[in-house]
Scaffold this active site. Structure first.
Site, PDB file in Angstrom:
ATOM      1  N   GLU A 220     114.606   2.643  26.803  1.00 22.20           N
ATOM      2  CA  GLU A 220     114.976   3.443  27.970  1.00 22.20           C
ATOM      3  C   GLU A 220     114.145   4.725  28.069  1.00 22.20           C
ATOM      4  O   GLU A 220     114.655   5.838  27.896  1.00 22.20           O
ATOM      5  CB  GLU A 220     116.480   3.738  27.962  1.00 22.20           C
ATOM      6  CG  GLU A 220     117.310   2.457  28.061  1.00 22.20           C
ATOM      7  CD  GLU A 220     118.811   2.704  28.179  1.00 22.20           C
ATOM      8  OE1 GLU A 220     119.218   3.883  28.177  1.00 22.20           O
ATOM      9  OE2 GLU A 220     119.559   1.717  28.279  1.00 22.20           O
ATOM     10  N   GLU A 339     118.593  -5.603  27.464  1.00 23.60           N
ATOM     11  CA  GLU A 339     119.824  -5.073  26.877  1.00 23.60           C
ATOM     12  C   GLU A 339     120.850  -4.991  27.990  1.00 23.60           C
ATOM     13  O   GLU A 339     120.558  -4.441  29.058  1.00 23.60           O
ATOM     14  CB  GLU A 339     119.597  -3.692  26.262  1.00 23.60           C
ATOM     15  CG  GLU A 339     120.859  -3.064  25.675  1.00 23.60           C
ATOM     16  CD  GLU A 339     120.652  -1.605  25.260  1.00 23.60           C
ATOM     17  OE1 GLU A 339     119.705  -1.343  24.481  1.00 23.60           O
ATOM     18  OE2 GLU A 339     121.420  -0.739  25.734  1.00 23.60           O
TER      19      GLU A 339
END
Length: 547
Positions: A220, A339
């Site tokens: 991220e 994810e």
């Protein structure tokens, strides 16, 4: 070939009899006045519309498990190994927030207090029961510390040794999973490019051990500034991946290994800019473009959110946006949910680890495959948070059993299906269709995945065109009745509570075999797989080109 199913829903104006499990027409009790409106289902069995990776349903282990290295030893649990083997074939991604604070620190000799070494053969690679119990007892305190770091966004540097790598690779290898290791992208130079020296050291060690695995870089990147005060734009990130690909190309073992990224958060604000910039400069370096998705904030969500059709439908908008951006910049590039789970922030306590989470999970699997996502990685197999598949005692939770059934019953070939009612598209009865897994059924069989988000039972009338086919029915419900049962951490399959026979044995996952021409019912708040064993679907008989 067109199939039409008629789904009859109990009228909301009438009270129906609560029905547990799945029943045939003969023992169905109909309340006077409970005749229901029809929902039509159109299936096209002539062609495959998308074919996902055979490892479509995959899992993650969050890097937080290595925050104190001794907890990695839990991967030696015989129970956990048994549970994981049932999820093959699959990828195992090791990453998450703390991967960008992990530094490989070689240290010999290996830990002497673990009584567990990863160099042994798989049949000997078991954690002693006394140590397993000790670590499970210490884990809750460790998890509280991790939660405080997440809330405060103050992360400490984590040093890990060869032991973490050895145990992780042994666990993946002995369980039959393909390991993907996430590297630290927050090691930066003065010019803000990626400092690859630590990664080189790790790759050299893994190559010396002949550890076959794939790689990622960073988690991220859109949140780097919040969690570390470092901003990396998409173009620079792409250059970092290109550098990693060049390092891999010089390796005898990893020159053909896969690289995935950038594991950006779901589309919002500048995250799309990061993805576009990354694809422009580094798209060619990765084998699949990865992004993350969660429906809701785990700290302020509710039970209603987990069964809200509008919230489930929101996933389609996100997927289509990512697919469009990738197609524009890197045509043909595979797209993965690298994810994903129900709620971000570690999940929603009392929801993400209960029966109700299955609606988000199965709908994501069905919708993701239908729209063109190739792999979906579930956060998390085991570790911190509330969205795990296996609890703190290493016992399976409802979403685990749902995942095992998916693996056994659903093949990679996606078929076209649509449903409607008099009031429009059916939203609370959600259906997805695949060819059945050829590991469990002969070619030509199809598996219908069904979710009933309603408190009323759905009645399914099978049309004459499949009247010659028997149906294997697998219906999952909470072990407790009504809406309160949605909070349960136990699940029944056709009325039987699912639990392990012992630490090395799963229960029989037995179908309710229904004869031809029966009427099926989808109970209130249930999840189901209906396998039409003799459908002889043309798309599933032989490999055929995608439409």
């Amino acid at each position: 070939m067109k199939l039409v199913l008629l789904l009859c829903l109990l009228s909301p104006l009438c009270d129906g009899v609560r029905i547990r499990g799945l029943f045939t027409e003969n023992n169905l009790t109909i309340v006077p006045g409970s005749l229901t409106p029809s929902v039509g289902v159109d299936m096209d069995l002539s062609a495959v519309v998308h074919r996902v990776d055979p490892r479509f349903l995959s899992v993650t282990i969050d890097a937080s498990l290595a925050s104190e290295e001794k907890f990695m030893s839990l991967l030696g649990s015989p129970k956990l190994r048994t549970l994981t083997k049932a999820l093959t074939p699959a990828f195992l991604r090791f990453g998450g927030t703390r991967q960008d604070f992990m530094v490989f620190t070689p240290q010999k000799p290996r830990h002497s207090n673990t009584a567990f070494t990863a160099d042994e053969s798989c049949d000997k690679l078991e954690l002693p029961s006394w140590l397993e119990e000790k670590l499970k007892g210490e884990w809750p305190e460790q998890q509280m510390m991790l939660m405080r770091e997440d809330v405060q966004r103050k992360y400490r540097r984590v040093k890990f040794t060869e032991y973490t790598v050895d145990v992780l690779h042994a666990f993946a290898s002995c369980s039959g999973l393909d390991l993907i290791f996430g590297l630290n992208a927050l090691l930066r130079t003065a010019q803000n490019s990626w400092n690859s020296s630590n990664a080189r050291s790790l790759l050299q060690y893994c190559e010396s051990k002949q550890y076959h695995m794939s790689w990622e870089l960073g988690n991220e990147p859109n949140s780097f500034e919040k969690k570390a005060g470092i901003r990396v734009d998409g173009f620079q990130l792409g250059q970092d991946f290109t550098k990693l690909r060049e390092i891999m190309a010089r390796s005898k073992l990893y020159h053909d290994a896969a690289l995935y990224g950038p594991d950006v958060g779901q589309p919002r604000d500048h995250r799309i800019d990061i993805l576009e910039g990354f694809l422009q400069s580094g798209g060619a370096a990765v084998d699949a473009c990865t992004w993350h998705h969660y429906y809701v904030n785990g700290r302020d969500t509710s039970l209603e959110d987990f069964i809200d059709p509008q919230i489930l439908d929101s996933l389609a908008l996100k997927i289509n946006e990512v697919l469009q951006r990738v197609q524009q910049t890197s045509p043909g590039k595979a797209v993965w949910l690298g994810e994903t789970s129900s709620a971000y922030g570690g999940g929603a306590a009392g929801l993400s680890d209960t029966f109700v989470a299955g609606f988000m999970w199965l709908d994501k699997l069905g919708l993701g495959a239908r729209l063109g996502v190739d792999v979906v990685m579930r956060q998390v197999l085991v570790g911190s948070g509330s969205y795990h598949l296996v609890d703190e005692n290493l016992d399976p939770l409802p979403d685990y059993w749902l995942s095992v059934l998916y693996k056994r019953l659903v093949g990679p070939e996606v078929l076209k299906i649509s449903a409607w009612s008099k009031s429009g598209r059916s939203r609370r009865v959600r259906l997805y269709l695949h060819c059945s897994s050829t590991n469990s059924y002969r070619r030509g069989a199809v598996t219908l995945m069904a979710l009933n988000l309603s408190k009323k039972t759905a009645r399914v009338s099978v049309p004459a065109i499949v009247s010659s086919s028997t149906v294997d029915a697998f219906v999952l419900q909470s072990d407790q009745p009504g809406e309160e049962g949605l909070y349960s951490r136990s699940v029944t399959l056709n009325g039987v509570v699912l639990k392990m026979t012992d630490d090395k044995t799963l229960p029989d996952l037995t179908a309710n075999s229904l004869p031809p021409s029966v009427h099926l019912k989808l109970p209130a708040f249930s999840l189901a797989f209906f396998v039409f064993t003799d459908a002889q679907a043309a798309a599933c008989l032989d490999p055929v080109p995608l439409r």
